[in-house]
Design an enzyme around this catalytic site. Structure first.
Site, PDB file in Angstrom:
ATOM      1  N   ARG A 130      13.000  83.084 -21.701  1.00 28.05           N
ATOM      2  CA  ARG A 130      13.077  81.714 -22.215  1.00 28.05           C
ATOM      3  C   ARG A 130      14.480  81.480 -22.773  1.00 28.05           C
ATOM      4  NH1 ARG A 130      10.968  79.343 -27.798  1.00 28.05           N
ATOM      5  NH2 ARG A 130      11.555  77.201 -27.439  1.00 28.05           N
ATOM      6  N   HIS A 145      17.062  72.746 -28.227  1.00 28.32           N
ATOM      7  CA  HIS A 145      16.818  73.722 -29.296  1.00 28.32           C
ATOM      8  C   HIS A 145      17.847  73.468 -30.407  1.00 28.32           C
ATOM      9  CE1 HIS A 145      14.868  77.843 -30.113  1.00 28.32           C
ATOM     10  NE2 HIS A 145      15.578  77.567 -31.185  1.00 28.32           N
ATOM     11  N   ASN A 164       5.177  78.856 -31.695  1.00 32.93           N
ATOM     12  CA  ASN A 164       6.070  79.844 -32.307  1.00 32.93           C
ATOM     13  C   ASN A 164       5.441  80.258 -33.637  1.00 32.93           C
ATOM     14  OD1 ASN A 164       7.764  79.070 -30.236  1.00 32.93           O
ATOM     15  ND2 ASN A 164       9.264  78.059 -31.546  1.00 32.93           N
ATOM     16  N   GLU A 218       7.542  82.129 -29.291  1.00 29.79           N
ATOM     17  CA  GLU A 218       8.400  82.921 -30.185  1.00 29.79           C
ATOM     18  C   GLU A 218       7.537  83.692 -31.168  1.00 29.79           C
ATOM     19  OE1 GLU A 218      11.519  80.855 -32.403  1.00 29.79           O
ATOM     20  OE2 GLU A 218      11.921  79.598 -30.649  1.00 29.79           O
TER      21      GLU A 218
HETATM   22  C1  GAL Z   1      12.736  79.675 -35.084  1.00 24.59           C
HETATM   23  C2  GAL Z   1      13.822  79.139 -34.208  1.00 24.59           C
HETATM   24  C3  GAL Z   1      14.719  80.179 -33.637  1.00 24.59           C
HETATM   25  C4  GAL Z   1      14.992  81.350 -34.564  1.00 24.59           C
HETATM   26  C5  GAL Z   1      13.743  81.796 -35.303  1.00 24.59           C
HETATM   27  C6  GAL Z   1      13.961  82.856 -36.359  1.00 24.59           C
HETATM   28  O1  GAL Z   1      12.312  78.690 -35.970  1.00 24.59           O
HETATM   29  O2  GAL Z   1      13.266  78.433 -33.134  1.00 24.59           O
HETATM   30  O3  GAL Z   1      15.872  79.553 -33.199  1.00 24.59           O
HETATM   31  O4  GAL Z   1      16.079  81.160 -35.344  1.00 24.59           O
HETATM   32  O5  GAL Z   1      13.138  80.705 -35.912  1.00 24.59           O
HETATM   33  O6  GAL Z   1      14.263  82.332 -37.606  1.00 24.59           O
END
Ligand code: GAL
Length: 479
Positions: free
Chosen positions: A81, A126, A313, A381
């Protein structure tokens, strides 16, 4: 827990991925005709980011893509991704001028991935809005939905013959809250209790317009899937027998996950508790109408159902207690009246907000299944942070990964949740927004002092490769 070894395996065709984002890894901030984004501007202002670090170079993935590809193939990922940098493709945000070098860059990535049997999942946005569009009002302006739709169509047209998994927006709730409420993220606007909702509203419009464009103009030929990536903590009441804590917990989730999930995957409207809470407080504050914009019946029809899968995420969980806010305070958190607390028994990984709660993911998945009609879910994520010195022998992260994937398995096998894939955040240590390079999330360590920014696999990367190769946890049972 699982009686048979086969129960420690994931369904066939389970997607094993890792995720990244353009600003966090690419560098090349002004290379080859790229236009500036709000993160370029933000980082170039003093005092915004840890030690005034920037993503000017980051992991230099703009020049070192082949190194990244080597990492990807070494892990054996089935999916990768990545996000496109809007202003690398369209320097002023519009199709008036297309930067061919940007198109070439992403074409190369996509083609290399496919040549190595890795499926790309592309996030269109993003956090890095073209600065030129910020100058025209950015996400606070209603015009933005049209610009986003134009950009999305451009990407579907240019790359959609090969990209079949699209995420329009990453974490609209984070963009709105951190960017416009707390000024902790770009564009660093602080208009508490108002812009946060307006930005969220415009993001919903932008997402749904792009989804409809795909649906109408590209789907029949390209046969891909489009969604948006939402994020949420899992939350449980501090005191489950206190109805005020229970209601606060519901609001906690309503003000993050449901804020966007309810319009897109639910009845088309914002969650009732969120609407009621903000309307009542706005009234008491003498506002002519609720500070939360209304989703009109027409917009409801446009937004509802605009996702082909659920992308979530997940990082952490909270215990929640009711906190009464002063009636006159205008802010997102006083609207919410719910305080998230880290349970002292939960270990902390790296940064202070990252309480390690693998079972929270299982509960969140079940919540999504029950609330939103059992959608197919990708965990887009999930990760574990470390701070320097971050040893390559990252045993705590290895244990976290095993515990987390066991919870995902339980969600699939015991709760019947339709989880299709899992993406680790992140492929590489990278620019962790305001924390700069002080926080590491990678499966690969990056030596930011080395001229070639050398990438070295962590132990957790080796473990992930074994999990992927065996499609399950038996090979890593004992760590
Ligand atoms: C998410 C974000 C990522 C990364 C991750 C860890 O909120 O999408 O870019 O930074 O947190 O903090």
């Amino acid at each position: 827990m699982f009686q048979h070894d086969r129960d420690r395996h994931f369904p066939e065709d389970f997607v094993w991925g890792a995720a990244s984002a353009a600003y966090q890894i690419e560098g090349g901030w002004n290379a080859d005709g790229k236009g500036p984004s709000i993160w370029d501007t933000f980082c170039h202002e003093k005092g915004r980011v840890f030690e005034d670090q920037t993503g000017d170079v980051a992991c230099n993935s703009y020049e070192l893509w082949e190194e990244d590809l080597r990492c990807i193939t070494q892990l054996g990922l089935t999916h990768y991704r990545l996000s496109f940098c809007w202003s690398r493709l369209l320097p002023d945000g519009t199709t008036r001028h297309v930067n061919q070098k940007g198109v070439d860059y992403y074409n190369r990535i996509i083609n290399d991935l496919l040549a190595n049997s890795v499926t790309p999942m592309v996030t269109l946005y993003h956090f890095d809005l073209p600065q030129a569009l910020q100058d025209r009002g950015g996400w606070e302006s209603e015009e933005i939905a049209g610009f986003f739709d134009e950009y999305a169509r451009f990407c579907f047209r240019t790359f959609g013959d090969r990209v079949k998994l699209w995420v329009t927006l990453n974490e609209p709730c984070v963009c709105a809250e951190l960017g416009y409420e707390e000024a902790y993220h770009a564009p660093g606007v602080q208009k508490p209790g108002t812009s946060v909702y307006l930005v969220g509203h415009n993001m919903l419009k932008a997402h749904s317009r792009a989804w409809h464009s795909y649906n109408r103009l590209f789907r029949s030929e390209q046969q891909g899937l489009v969604s948006l990536a939402l994020n949420s903590d899992w939350a449980e009441p501090c005191n489950p027998s206190n109805p005020e804590d229970v209601a606060a917990t519901q609001r906690y989730i309503a003000f993050s996950l449901d804020w966007f999930a309810s319009p897109v995957f639910g009845d088309g409207d914002y969650p009732a508790v969120m609407k009621a809470q903000i309307a009542a407080r706005s009234r008491a504050q003498g506002c002519p109408s609720s500070r939360l914009p209304e989703i009109t019946p027409q917009m409801k029809e446009e937004v509802k159902g605009t996702a082909d899968f659920f992308a979530i995420n997940y990082y952490t969980s909270r215990r929640v207690r009711f906190t009464k806010s002063a009636a006159q305070t205008v802010s997102f958190s006083s609207d919410k009246e719910a305080e998230g607390i880290v349970d002292p028994s939960w270990p902390i990984a790296g940064v202070s907000w990252m309480a390690v709660v693998p079972w929270g993911l299982r509960k969140l998945l079940k919540y999504i299944k029950d609330s939103y009609g059992d959608p197919r879910i990708y965990i887009t994520e999930n990760g574990f942070s470390a701070v320097d010195p971050a040893p390559l022998e990252d045993t705590q992260r290895c244990a976290f990964a095993r515990d987390t994937l066991l919870e995902v398995l339980r969600a699939i096998r015991q709760d019947g949740v339709d989880v299709r894939g899992y993406f680790v955040w992140s492929l590489l240590d990278n620019f962790e927004w305001v924390q700069g390079y002080s926080v590491r999330f990678g499966l690969f360590h990056v030596d930011f002092t080395h001229p070639r920014l050398s990438r070295t696999m962590y132990r957790s990367g080796e473990q992930y490769a074994k999990i992927i190769a065996s499609n399950g946890l038996s090979a890593v049972q004992e760590g």
